[in-house]
Write a protein that holds these residues in place. Structure first.
Motif, PDB file in Angstrom:
ATOM      1  N   VAL A  74       0.885  -1.017   0.068  1.00 54.52           N
ATOM      2  CA  VAL A  74       0.025  -0.081  -0.164  1.00 54.52           C
ATOM      3  C   VAL A  74       0.858   1.246  -0.013  1.00 54.52           C
ATOM      4  O   VAL A  74       1.962   1.212   0.892  1.00 54.52           O
ATOM      5  CB  VAL A  74      -0.971   0.130   1.294  1.00 54.52           C
ATOM      6  CG1 VAL A  74      -1.898   1.337   1.242  1.00 54.52           C
ATOM      7  CG2 VAL A  74      -1.764  -1.311   0.973  1.00 54.52           C
ATOM      8  N   PRO A  75       0.625   1.949  -0.826  1.00 51.36           N
ATOM      9  CA  PRO A  75       1.300   3.408  -0.825  1.00 51.36           C
ATOM     10  C   PRO A  75       1.210   4.161   0.358  1.00 51.36           C
ATOM     11  O   PRO A  75       0.443   4.295   1.215  1.00 51.36           O
ATOM     12  CB  PRO A  75       0.835   4.193  -2.288  1.00 51.36           C
ATOM     13  CG  PRO A  75      -0.317   3.472  -2.311  1.00 51.36           C
ATOM     14  CD  PRO A  75      -0.498   2.251  -1.885  1.00 51.36           C
ATOM     15  N   PHE A  76       2.562   4.996   0.464  1.00 51.24           N
ATOM     16  CA  PHE A  76       2.516   5.672   1.679  1.00 51.24           C
ATOM     17  C   PHE A  76       2.367   7.217   1.456  1.00 51.24           C
ATOM     18  O   PHE A  76       3.018   7.946   0.684  1.00 51.24           O
ATOM     19  CB  PHE A  76       4.147   5.770   2.286  1.00 51.24           C
ATOM     20  CG  PHE A  76       4.427   6.583   3.500  1.00 51.24           C
ATOM     21  CD1 PHE A  76       3.558   6.347   4.851  1.00 51.24           C
ATOM     22  CD2 PHE A  76       5.320   7.502   3.661  1.00 51.24           C
ATOM     23  CE1 PHE A  76       3.811   7.019   5.796  1.00 51.24           C
ATOM     24  CE2 PHE A  76       5.419   8.388   4.763  1.00 51.24           C
ATOM     25  CZ  PHE A  76       4.686   7.890   6.034  1.00 51.24           C
ATOM     26  N   MET A  77       1.324   7.787   1.983  1.00 56.16           N
ATOM     27  CA  MET A  77       1.040   9.275   2.035  1.00 56.16           C
ATOM     28  C   MET A  77       0.389   9.844   0.376  1.00 56.16           C
ATOM     29  O   MET A  77       0.611  10.736   0.053  1.00 56.16           O
ATOM     30  CB  MET A  77       2.196  10.158   2.192  1.00 56.16           C
ATOM     31  CG  MET A  77       2.597   9.986   3.678  1.00 56.16           C
ATOM     32  SD  MET A  77       4.009  11.232   4.283  1.00 56.16           S
ATOM     33  CE  MET A  77       3.214  12.704   3.987  1.00 56.16           C
ATOM     34  N   VAL A  78       0.361   8.607  -0.587  1.00 60.28           N
ATOM     35  CA  VAL A  78      -0.099   9.037  -1.820  1.00 60.28           C
ATOM     36  C   VAL A  78      -1.252   8.115  -2.184  1.00 60.28           C
ATOM     37  O   VAL A  78      -1.232   7.027  -1.645  1.00 60.28           O
ATOM     38  CB  VAL A  78       1.008   8.926  -3.193  1.00 60.28           C
ATOM     39  CG1 VAL A  78       2.011  10.055  -2.658  1.00 60.28           C
ATOM     40  CG2 VAL A  78       1.797   7.755  -3.010  1.00 60.28           C
ATOM     41  N   GLN A  79      -2.171   8.267  -3.284  1.00 56.37           N
ATOM     42  CA  GLN A  79      -3.065   7.385  -3.606  1.00 56.37           C
ATOM     43  C   GLN A  79      -2.646   6.329  -4.613  1.00 56.37           C
ATOM     44  O   GLN A  79      -3.260   5.277  -4.666  1.00 56.37           O
ATOM     45  CB  GLN A  79      -4.321   8.317  -4.194  1.00 56.37           C
ATOM     46  CG  GLN A  79      -5.210   9.163  -3.242  1.00 56.37           C
ATOM     47  CD  GLN A  79      -6.110  10.002  -3.937  1.00 56.37           C
ATOM     48  OE1 GLN A  79      -6.120  10.057  -5.062  1.00 56.37           O
ATOM     49  NE2 GLN A  79      -7.120  10.253  -3.162  1.00 56.37           N
ATOM     50  N   ARG A  80      -1.506   6.753  -5.149  1.00 53.78           N
ATOM     51  CA  ARG A  80      -1.072   5.715  -6.661  1.00 53.78           C
ATOM     52  C   ARG A  80       0.341   5.865  -6.573  1.00 53.78           C
ATOM     53  O   ARG A  80       0.753   6.780  -6.487  1.00 53.78           O
ATOM     54  CB  ARG A  80      -1.975   6.252  -7.786  1.00 53.78           C
ATOM     55  CG  ARG A  80      -1.394   5.348  -8.915  1.00 53.78           C
ATOM     56  CD  ARG A  80      -2.074   5.863 -10.380  1.00 53.78           C
ATOM     57  NE  ARG A  80      -3.390   5.416 -10.633  1.00 53.78           N
ATOM     58  CZ  ARG A  80      -4.444   5.894 -11.278  1.00 53.78           C
ATOM     59  NH1 ARG A  80      -3.873   7.275 -11.636  1.00 53.78           N
ATOM     60  NH2 ARG A  80      -5.322   5.525 -11.483  1.00 53.78           N
ATOM     61  N   LYS A  81       0.761   4.317  -7.088  1.00 51.07           N
ATOM     62  CA  LYS A  81       2.273   4.299  -7.242  1.00 51.07           C
ATOM     63  C   LYS A  81       2.556   3.986  -8.760  1.00 51.07           C
ATOM     64  O   LYS A  81       1.699   3.446  -9.277  1.00 51.07           O
ATOM     65  CB  LYS A  81       3.028   3.300  -6.501  1.00 51.07           C
ATOM     66  CG  LYS A  81       3.250   3.728  -5.078  1.00 51.07           C
ATOM     67  CD  LYS A  81       3.759   2.624  -4.124  1.00 51.07           C
ATOM     68  CE  LYS A  81       3.141   1.282  -4.122  1.00 51.07           C
ATOM     69  NZ  LYS A  81       4.217   0.181  -3.259  1.00 51.07           N
ATOM     70  N   LEU A  82       3.619   4.842  -9.302  1.00 48.90           N
ATOM     71  CA  LEU A  82       3.920   4.364 -10.546  1.00 48.90           C
ATOM     72  C   LEU A  82       5.279   3.914 -10.524  1.00 48.90           C
ATOM     73  O   LEU A  82       6.205   4.375 -10.278  1.00 48.90           O
ATOM     74  CB  LEU A  82       3.931   5.855 -11.506  1.00 48.90           C
ATOM     75  CG  LEU A  82       4.569   5.445 -12.919  1.00 48.90           C
ATOM     76  CD1 LEU A  82       3.433   4.588 -13.807  1.00 48.90           C
ATOM     77  CD2 LEU A  82       4.458   6.879 -13.708  1.00 48.90           C
ATOM     78  N   ILE A  83       5.391   2.568 -10.925  1.00 52.73           N
ATOM     79  CA  ILE A  83       6.606   1.722 -10.889  1.00 52.73           C
ATOM     80  C   ILE A  83       7.204   1.567 -12.099  1.00 52.73           C
ATOM     81  O   ILE A  83       6.741   0.801 -13.036  1.00 52.73           O
ATOM     82  CB  ILE A  83       6.588   0.331 -10.240  1.00 52.73           C
ATOM     83  CG1 ILE A  83       5.799   0.669  -8.687  1.00 52.73           C
ATOM     84  CG2 ILE A  83       7.792  -0.380 -10.046  1.00 52.73           C
ATOM     85  CD1 ILE A  83       5.186  -0.652  -8.238  1.00 52.73           C
ATOM     86  N   LEU A  84       8.528   2.155 -12.358  1.00 53.66           N
ATOM     87  CA  LEU A  84       9.043   2.267 -13.869  1.00 53.66           C
ATOM     88  C   LEU A  84      10.018   0.974 -13.659  1.00 53.66           C
ATOM     89  O   LEU A  84      11.167   0.958 -12.722  1.00 53.66           O
ATOM     90  CB  LEU A  84       9.806   3.433 -13.964  1.00 53.66           C
ATOM     91  CG  LEU A  84       8.612   4.665 -14.212  1.00 53.66           C
ATOM     92  CD1 LEU A  84       9.531   6.060 -14.609  1.00 53.66           C
ATOM     93  CD2 LEU A  84       7.518   4.304 -14.885  1.00 53.66           C
ATOM     94  N   VAL A  85      10.204  -0.091 -14.483  1.00 55.49           N
ATOM     95  CA  VAL A  85      10.797  -1.099 -14.288  1.00 55.49           C
ATOM     96  C   VAL A  85      11.627  -1.333 -15.487  1.00 55.49           C
ATOM     97  O   VAL A  85      11.210  -1.725 -16.643  1.00 55.49           O
ATOM     98  CB  VAL A  85      10.204  -2.559 -14.022  1.00 55.49           C
ATOM     99  CG1 VAL A  85      10.969  -3.663 -13.866  1.00 55.49           C
ATOM    100  CG2 VAL A  85       9.150  -2.301 -12.782  1.00 55.49           C
ATOM    101  N   ARG A  86      13.188  -0.809 -15.435  1.00 52.90           N
ATOM    102  CA  ARG A  86      13.907  -1.041 -16.739  1.00 52.90           C
ATOM    103  C   ARG A  86      14.589  -2.282 -16.738  1.00 52.90           C
ATOM    104  O   ARG A  86      14.664  -3.270 -15.941  1.00 52.90           O
ATOM    105  CB  ARG A  86      14.943   0.053 -16.663  1.00 52.90           C
ATOM    106  CG  ARG A  86      14.277   1.567 -16.835  1.00 52.90           C
ATOM    107  CD  ARG A  86      15.095   2.474 -16.799  1.00 52.90           C
ATOM    108  NE  ARG A  86      14.531   3.738 -16.913  1.00 52.90           N
ATOM    109  CZ  ARG A  86      14.003   4.138 -18.315  1.00 52.90           C
ATOM    110  NH1 ARG A  86      14.173   3.521 -19.265  1.00 52.90           N
ATOM    111  NH2 ARG A  86      13.362   5.337 -18.252  1.00 52.90           N
ATOM    112  N   ASP A  87      15.019  -2.684 -17.943  1.00 51.83           N
ATOM    113  CA  ASP A  87      15.936  -3.734 -18.284  1.00 51.83           C
ATOM    114  C   ASP A  87      15.045  -5.159 -18.203  1.00 51.83           C
ATOM    115  O   ASP A  87      15.433  -6.090 -17.650  1.00 51.83           O
ATOM    116  CB  ASP A  87      17.148  -4.045 -17.531  1.00 51.83           C
ATOM    117  CG  ASP A  87      18.274  -4.995 -18.098  1.00 51.83           C
ATOM    118  OD1 ASP A  87      18.159  -5.121 -19.338  1.00 51.83           O
ATOM    119  OD2 ASP A  87      19.112  -5.159 -17.291  1.00 51.83           O
ATOM    120  N   ALA A  88      13.909  -4.908 -18.821  1.00 55.09           N
ATOM    121  CA  ALA A  88      13.047  -6.067 -18.513  1.00 55.09           C
ATOM    122  C   ALA A  88      13.089  -7.002 -19.506  1.00 55.09           C
ATOM    123  O   ALA A  88      12.283  -7.462 -20.462  1.00 55.09           O
ATOM    124  CB  ALA A  88      11.617  -5.667 -18.562  1.00 55.09           C
ATOM    125  N   ALA A  89      14.295  -8.097 -19.515  1.00 51.30           N
ATOM    126  CA  ALA A  89      14.966  -8.644 -20.470  1.00 51.30           C
ATOM    127  C   ALA A  89      13.879 -10.338 -20.314  1.00 51.30           C
ATOM    128  O   ALA A  89      13.978 -10.781 -21.231  1.00 51.30           O
ATOM    129  CB  ALA A  89      16.167  -9.324 -20.453  1.00 51.30           C
TER     130      ALA A  89
END
Length: 339
Positions: free
Chosen positions: A70-85
């Motif tokens: 569950v995110p802390f102090m925000v309503q939504r999280k945006l998770i950027l995942v690089r090098d997704a081989a």
């Protein structure tokens, strides 16, 4: 779905729980990432809402754990995942054990407070993998490929209009021929040209030639274009300019040979009814380069192109063995094409 449709859906509040972005056109891919950031989280929330992860350093299950937290102090999280081989056919790092079943389970019931964006550097995904099929079904997969010839010119013209200036007829094409097809480079050059033209101003081909310098590769591209149109004086002028820039004649000869080889390949594939995009994919070229090579190909017979390549091969050997003066050899080659 393409990037425009995906962006429209996001603006309408239809946000996918998972995005899979892939392709060689990094500029547009990064533009879409910036768009997602601006649409989904505010600047004030970014310290808590924007999370960067790298699958070359952490396993996929850590990403899922973050998404389910569950995110802390925000309503939504945006998770950027690089090098997704894990989504491609290439070999994954042996140092990290990715349990991809964790992603499959997550996609069955994704958290409504997290958006995961996987960023793949490859041009293609491995369509045989379960996780690729699952993401396409539960989320959104977007391909970012190089713009075709006409689309590239429209993109350049649109960039100028966004900065309240415009290109005169033919000037956008001169820019692409001078600066190349990298959108990152073109965006910077358009910005420079618009600053020069001023608000509401127009940009001519002469201004482009004055302000936008050509790389060695683009100069050779222009040289071959002049050769194809029998503008031998202009071709020689470009050649002498390259020599002033201390470019090695053997390198120039190699680039000329490469361009004529491309022209022959494009001519051959076009006769086999390949489309511009198919030829670009087959040869590993930008679609705009294929378009120009196709135009040049119409000015040469196949036999003549083969003769030119054979001559260049012999000349290369003579230049490297010292049997021919390098500068004189290229001068004679250019003049010979006018006969």
């Amino acid at each position: 779905m393409d990037a425009k449709a995906a962006a429209k859906a996001v603006k309408q509040g239809e946000v996918s729980p998972v995005y899979l972005l892939y392709g060689s056109e990094k500029y547009q891919l990064n533009e879409f990432l910036t768009f997602l950031e601006n649409q989904l989280i505010t600047k004030e929330d970014r310290d808590f809402a924007l999370i960067h992860m790298d699958l070359s350093e952490i396993p996929i299950q850590a990403v899922i754990e973050e998404a389910e937290t569950v995110p802390f102090m925000v309503q939504r999280k945006l998770i950027l995942v690089r090098d997704a081989a894990i989504f491609t056919a290439g070999k994954e790092s042996a140092k990290i054990e990715h349990r991809t079943e964790s992603l499959l389970e997550y996609l069955d019931n994704p958290a409504d407070y997290s958006v995961i964006v996987f960023i793949v550097s490859n041009e293609k995904l491995d369509e045989r993998k379960k996780i690729v099929k699952a993401v396409k079904k539960a989320g959104t997969a977007l391909s970012f490929t190089p713009l075709g010839g006409d689309d590239l010119l429209k993109w350049v013209e649109k960039q100028a209009l966004q900065q309240h200036c415009s290109f005169e007829p033919g000037a956008a094409e001169v820019l692409v021929r001078n600066a190349g097809t990298s959108l990152q480079n073109l965006a910077g050059e358009v910005n420079k040209l618009c600053l020069y033209a001023g608000n509401g101003g127009s940009i001519s081909a002469a201004v482009v030639n004055q302000l936008v310098s050509r790389s060695t590769e683009q100069s050779v591209f222009a040289l071959v274009e002049d050769i194809a149109n029998l503008r031998l004086d202009q071709a020689l002028s470009i050649f002498y300019e390259l020599l002033k820039q201390r470019e090695e004649p053997i390198k120039i000869a190699a680039l000329i040979t490469r361009q004529f080889r491309i022209i022959l390949q494009v001519k051959t594939l076009s006769r086999q009814s390949y489309s511009q995009q198919q030829i670009a994919s087959q040869l590993g070229l930008h679609p705009y380069a294929v378009k120009i090579a196709g135009e040049q190909a119409r000015k040469f017979e196949t036999a003549r192109l083969e003769n030119i390549l054979n001559y260049m091969g012999e000349m290369d050997y003579k230049m490297k063995s010292g049997a021919m003066d390098k500068v004189l050899g290229l001068e004679l080659f250019i003049l010979r094409l006018g006969v």
